[in-house]
Design a protein around this motif. Structure first.
Motif, PDB file in Angstrom:
ATOM      1  N   VAL A 260       3.394   3.457   6.161  1.00  0.00           N
ATOM      2  CA  VAL A 260       2.310   2.823   5.416  1.00  0.00           C
ATOM      3  C   VAL A 260       1.492   3.901   4.730  1.00  0.00           C
ATOM      4  CG1 VAL A 260       0.230   1.416   5.579  1.00  0.00           C
ATOM      5  CG2 VAL A 260       2.226   0.868   6.996  1.00  0.00           C
ATOM      6  N   ALA A 261       1.390   3.799   3.383  1.00  0.00           N
ATOM      7  CA  ALA A 261       0.638   4.791   2.612  1.00  0.00           C
ATOM      8  C   ALA A 261      -0.758   4.297   2.247  1.00  0.00           C
ATOM      9  CB  ALA A 261       1.392   5.146   1.333  1.00  0.00           C
ATOM     10  N   ALA A 262      -0.916   2.991   2.091  1.00  0.00           N
ATOM     11  CA  ALA A 262      -2.224   2.439   1.721  1.00  0.00           C
ATOM     12  C   ALA A 262      -2.222   0.950   1.994  1.00  0.00           C
ATOM     13  CB  ALA A 262      -2.527   2.707   0.245  1.00  0.00           C
ATOM     14  N   VAL A 263      -3.421   0.412   2.224  1.00  0.00           N
ATOM     15  CA  VAL A 263      -3.609  -1.024   2.422  1.00  0.00           C
ATOM     16  C   VAL A 263      -4.754  -1.459   1.507  1.00  0.00           C
ATOM     17  CG1 VAL A 263      -4.115  -2.865   4.068  1.00  0.00           C
ATOM     18  CG2 VAL A 263      -2.876  -0.823   4.833  1.00  0.00           C
ATOM     19  N   ARG A 264      -4.492  -2.481   0.685  1.00  0.00           N
ATOM     20  CA  ARG A 264      -5.516  -2.912  -0.266  1.00  0.00           C
ATOM     21  C   ARG A 264      -5.706  -4.416  -0.176  1.00  0.00           C
ATOM     22  NH1 ARG A 264      -4.589  -1.937  -6.585  1.00  0.00           N
ATOM     23  NH2 ARG A 264      -3.604  -3.997  -6.482  1.00  0.00           N
ATOM     24  N   THR A 265      -6.950  -4.848  -0.109  1.00  0.00           N
ATOM     25  CA  THR A 265      -7.269  -6.274  -0.070  1.00  0.00           C
ATOM     26  C   THR A 265      -7.084  -6.877  -1.455  1.00  0.00           C
ATOM     27  OG1 THR A 265      -8.839  -5.944   1.744  1.00  0.00           O
ATOM     28  CG2 THR A 265      -9.038  -7.973   0.453  1.00  0.00           C
ATOM     29  N   GLU A 266      -6.338  -7.978  -1.531  1.00  0.00           N
ATOM     30  CA  GLU A 266      -6.081  -8.643  -2.809  1.00  0.00           C
ATOM     31  C   GLU A 266      -6.881  -9.935  -2.958  1.00  0.00           C
ATOM     32  OE1 GLU A 266      -4.421  -7.181  -4.998  1.00  0.00           O
ATOM     33  OE2 GLU A 266      -2.942  -5.878  -4.050  1.00  0.00           O
TER      34      GLU A 266
ATOM     35  N   VAL B 172      -3.536  -9.009   1.926  1.00  0.00           N
ATOM     36  CA  VAL B 172      -3.540  -7.569   1.677  1.00  0.00           C
ATOM     37  C   VAL B 172      -2.189  -7.138   1.132  1.00  0.00           C
ATOM     38  CG1 VAL B 172      -5.232  -7.090   3.495  1.00  0.00           C
ATOM     39  CG2 VAL B 172      -2.777  -6.952   4.017  1.00  0.00           C
ATOM     40  N   SER B 173      -2.219  -6.082   0.334  1.00  0.00           N
ATOM     41  CA  SER B 173      -1.002  -5.420  -0.104  1.00  0.00           C
ATOM     42  C   SER B 173      -0.824  -4.150   0.707  1.00  0.00           C
ATOM     43  CB  SER B 173      -1.060  -5.074  -1.595  1.00  0.00           C
ATOM     44  OG  SER B 173      -0.869  -6.216  -2.392  1.00  0.00           O
ATOM     45  N   ILE B 174       0.384  -3.946   1.204  1.00  0.00           N
ATOM     46  CA  ILE B 174       0.710  -2.753   1.976  1.00  0.00           C
ATOM     47  C   ILE B 174       1.678  -1.921   1.153  1.00  0.00           C
ATOM     48  CG2 ILE B 174       1.763  -1.863   4.093  1.00  0.00           C
ATOM     49  CD1 ILE B 174       0.874  -4.394   5.508  1.00  0.00           C
ATOM     50  N   TYR B 175       1.274  -0.700   0.854  1.00  0.00           N
ATOM     51  CA  TYR B 175       2.097   0.226   0.082  1.00  0.00           C
ATOM     52  C   TYR B 175       2.894   1.098   1.049  1.00  0.00           C
ATOM     53  CZ  TYR B 175      -0.603  -1.057  -4.067  1.00  0.00           C
ATOM     54  OH  TYR B 175      -1.183  -1.750  -5.102  1.00  0.00           O
ATOM     55  N   LEU B 176       4.194   1.195   0.799  1.00  0.00           N
ATOM     56  CA  LEU B 176       5.087   1.977   1.644  1.00  0.00           C
ATOM     57  C   LEU B 176       5.652   3.137   0.840  1.00  0.00           C
ATOM     58  CD1 LEU B 176       7.134  -0.968   3.208  1.00  0.00           C
ATOM     59  CD2 LEU B 176       5.098   0.132   4.161  1.00  0.00           C
ATOM     60  N   THR B 177       5.627   4.310   1.423  1.00  0.00           N
ATOM     61  CA  THR B 177       6.242   5.469   0.801  1.00  0.00           C
ATOM     62  C   THR B 177       7.329   6.005   1.714  1.00  0.00           C
ATOM     63  OG1 THR B 177       4.566   6.936   1.762  1.00  0.00           O
ATOM     64  CG2 THR B 177       4.171   6.124  -0.474  1.00  0.00           C
ATOM     65  N   GLY B 178       8.187   6.840   1.150  1.00  0.00           N
ATOM     66  CA  GLY B 178       9.273   7.411   1.934  1.00  0.00           C
ATOM     67  C   GLY B 178      10.158   8.263   1.049  1.00  0.00           C
ATOM     68  N   ALA B 179      11.336   8.551   1.540  1.00  0.00           N
ATOM     69  CA  ALA B 179      12.273   9.406   0.827  1.00  0.00           C
ATOM     70  C   ALA B 179      13.425   8.573   0.275  1.00  0.00           C
ATOM     71  CB  ALA B 179      12.823  10.477   1.774  1.00  0.00           C
ATOM     72  N   ARG B 180      13.921   8.936  -0.883  1.00  0.00           N
ATOM     73  CA  ARG B 180      15.098   8.336  -1.508  1.00  0.00           C
ATOM     74  C   ARG B 180      15.021   6.808  -1.531  1.00  0.00           C
ATOM     75  NH1 ARG B 180      19.955  11.589   1.478  1.00  0.00           N
ATOM     76  NH2 ARG B 180      18.745  11.043   3.312  1.00  0.00           N
TER      77      ARG B 180
ATOM     78  N   VAL C  19       4.511  -4.626  -0.446  1.00  0.00           N
ATOM     79  CA  VAL C  19       4.620  -6.001   0.027  1.00  0.00           C
ATOM     80  C   VAL C  19       3.207  -6.552   0.155  1.00  0.00           C
ATOM     81  CG1 VAL C  19       6.796  -5.635   1.232  1.00  0.00           C
ATOM     82  CG2 VAL C  19       4.657  -5.300   2.465  1.00  0.00           C
ATOM     83  N   THR C  20       3.071  -7.842  -0.025  1.00  0.00           N
ATOM     84  CA  THR C  20       1.752  -8.467   0.033  1.00  0.00           C
ATOM     85  C   THR C  20       1.810  -9.588   1.066  1.00  0.00           C
ATOM     86  OG1 THR C  20       1.321  -7.901  -2.271  1.00  0.00           O
ATOM     87  CG2 THR C  20      -0.031  -9.643  -1.290  1.00  0.00           C
TER      88      THR C  20
END
Length: 442
Positions: A222-228, A233-241, A282-283
């Motif tokens: 989880v990279a960030a969580v933002r209230t919509e 909420v929207s959950i931003y996911l980061t990672g490799a490839r 994902v939201t």
């Protein structure tokens, strides 16, 4: 052409199932002598139903594996309905098998029903185990019935559903060691074992090993969580490839957030933005204990992902014009499609239905996308009218999208809204093959 392939692929699946069933019937027919008594007839009927129960279990294992090819081509909601139907058949055919064998053996041996139960459970290898396995099938089937499922917490249903695997394992060995078609026929016996081994291998690979591999390959967190919106909420996911995931707009991932309270369960969440190599989004709306906890998920939480799944993608598009119809938080996959779906300029329209203005999610983003793509977005906000969704009445659709009959339609939202929208689209002249949707209530 690709849209036509997607539309017909479920029939290819059914054809494969029918071929397997025909081969199984042929095996039974060629290895069975004509029965000479009513008891023998019941016994042979019991053996045939036992073969079909075992065959349906193989199909059930393949469906449990969530094969990406089937998920993308057939669609997750269709596969979920097939899974539910096959599960009911497994329970019914298994019970029929037990009753027919019991009665047939008792009549043939001129024994009482009570004495025959004792003989079957104690005199035949692994039959007691198989009966316990059948009992687990019945338990899972009962809990999965619609009238009961709606009253059971998801977490309870999920844990009970895992008993299916135990039931399959308990019932397997009596098939090999007592089955009339397998004991004298080594080819049939090893073919049956091979079918179960292949189905189990697919299950282990796609449900266990691939997600574990993805943990190390993609290292999602989880990279960030933002209230919509309230409770969304929207959950931003980061990672490799991330590009190697092969995700497409309109698809979803089954995510397992590795926290103390959520690590043991996975849930489907649609991608609410077109996938890119840097992040995924994902939201989630708070609809239960699990989704309520995710409203406060901590940045840095590791995530295990399965998928991507789903066939609600641009692959289904067959026309240059498209209308997207969303309801509530069901806008999430359609927002991703609105951003990326190919369409002629001026012939991409999003209709967004919500009960209240504060329930509208991504309004700023949707307006920006509409401006950038020269697309159109309509917000239909207000409580539903008595008996129907007046904003999705055929007259409304024709007014908002005059050429709706010449477009593809993508739908996502509450079940009642989607039913109304599909009926209205059909009345407007849109054929069923151009109405694309997936029901995520499975």
């Amino acid at each position: 052409m690709r849209a036509l392939i997607v539309w017909h692929s479920p029939w290819l699946v059914w054809a494969g199932v029918a071929v397997g069933a025909g081969g199984l019937t042929l095996l039974w027919w060629t290895s069975t002598l004509p029965p000479t008594s009513f008891g023998a007839q019941l016994t042979e009927a019991g053996r045939l139903t036992g073969l079909f129960a075992g065959y349906l279990v193989v199909i059930l294992l393949v469906l449990m594996a969530r094969l990406p090819l089937l998920e993308r081509q057939v669609g997750t909601d269709r596969l979920a309905r097939i899974h539910s139907m096959v599960g009911r058949y497994v329970v019914c055919v298994t019970v029929a098998h037990m009753v027919l064998i019991w009665l047939g053996y008792a009549l043939t041996a001129h024994a009482s029903l009570g004495a025959e139960v004792t003989d079957l459970l104690t005199g035949y290898p692994y039959v007691l185990w198989a009966v316990i396995g059948a009992g687990l099938f019945v338990l899972v089937g009962t809990v999965s019935a619609t009238a009961i499922r709606s009253r059971v917490r998801y977490e309870t249903w999920y844990l009970l559903h895992l008993l299916t695997y135990a039931g399959i394992a308990l019932a397997f060995w009596h098939q090999i060691l007592t089955g009339a078609q397998f004991v004298p026929n080594a080819v049939a016996r090893w073919g049956w074992i091979g079918a179960y081994a292949a189905a189990t291998a697919l299950l282990v690979w796609y449900r266990l090993l691939v997600p574990i591999r993805n943990v190390w390959r993609h290292r999602l967190e989880v990279a960030a969580v933002r209230t919509e919106a309230p409770g969304v909420v929207s959950i931003y996911l980061t990672g490799a490839r991330l590009d190697e995931l092969g995700a497409e707009a309109g698809q979803f991932l089954r995510l397992r957030f590795l926290t103390r309270n959520a690590w043991w369960q996975s849930h489907p969440y649609s991608l609410s933005a077109a996938p890119n190599p840097s992040w995924l989004r994902v939201t989630i709306k708070a609809l239960g204990d699990h989704t309520e906890q995710l409203q406060r998920i901590r940045v840095g939480t590791r995530v295990l992902a399965e998928g991507p799944y789903g066939a609600l993608t641009a692959r289904r598009r067959s026309r240059h014009g498209v209308v997207l119809i969303a309801g509530g938080v069901g806008v999430t996959p359609l927002r991703a499609l609105f951003e990326s779906l190919p369409a002629e300029e001026g012939r991409l329209t999003l209709i967004y239905r919500a009960s209240r203005h504060e329930d509208v999610v991504f309004r700023h983003e949707l307006d920006e996308i509409a401006a950038d793509r020269r697309a159109v977005v309509h917000y239909l906000v207000g409580p539903p009218g008595p008996g129907q969704e007046p904003a999705l009445h055929p007259n409304w659709l024709r007014r908002l999208v005059p050429d709706v009959a010449e477009r593809d339609a993508y739908l996502c939202g509450p079940g009642g809204m989607m039913t109304t929208a599909m009926e209205s689209l059909r009345e407007c002249g849109v054929p069923a093959r151009r109405i694309h949707h997936e029901d995520f209530n499975f």
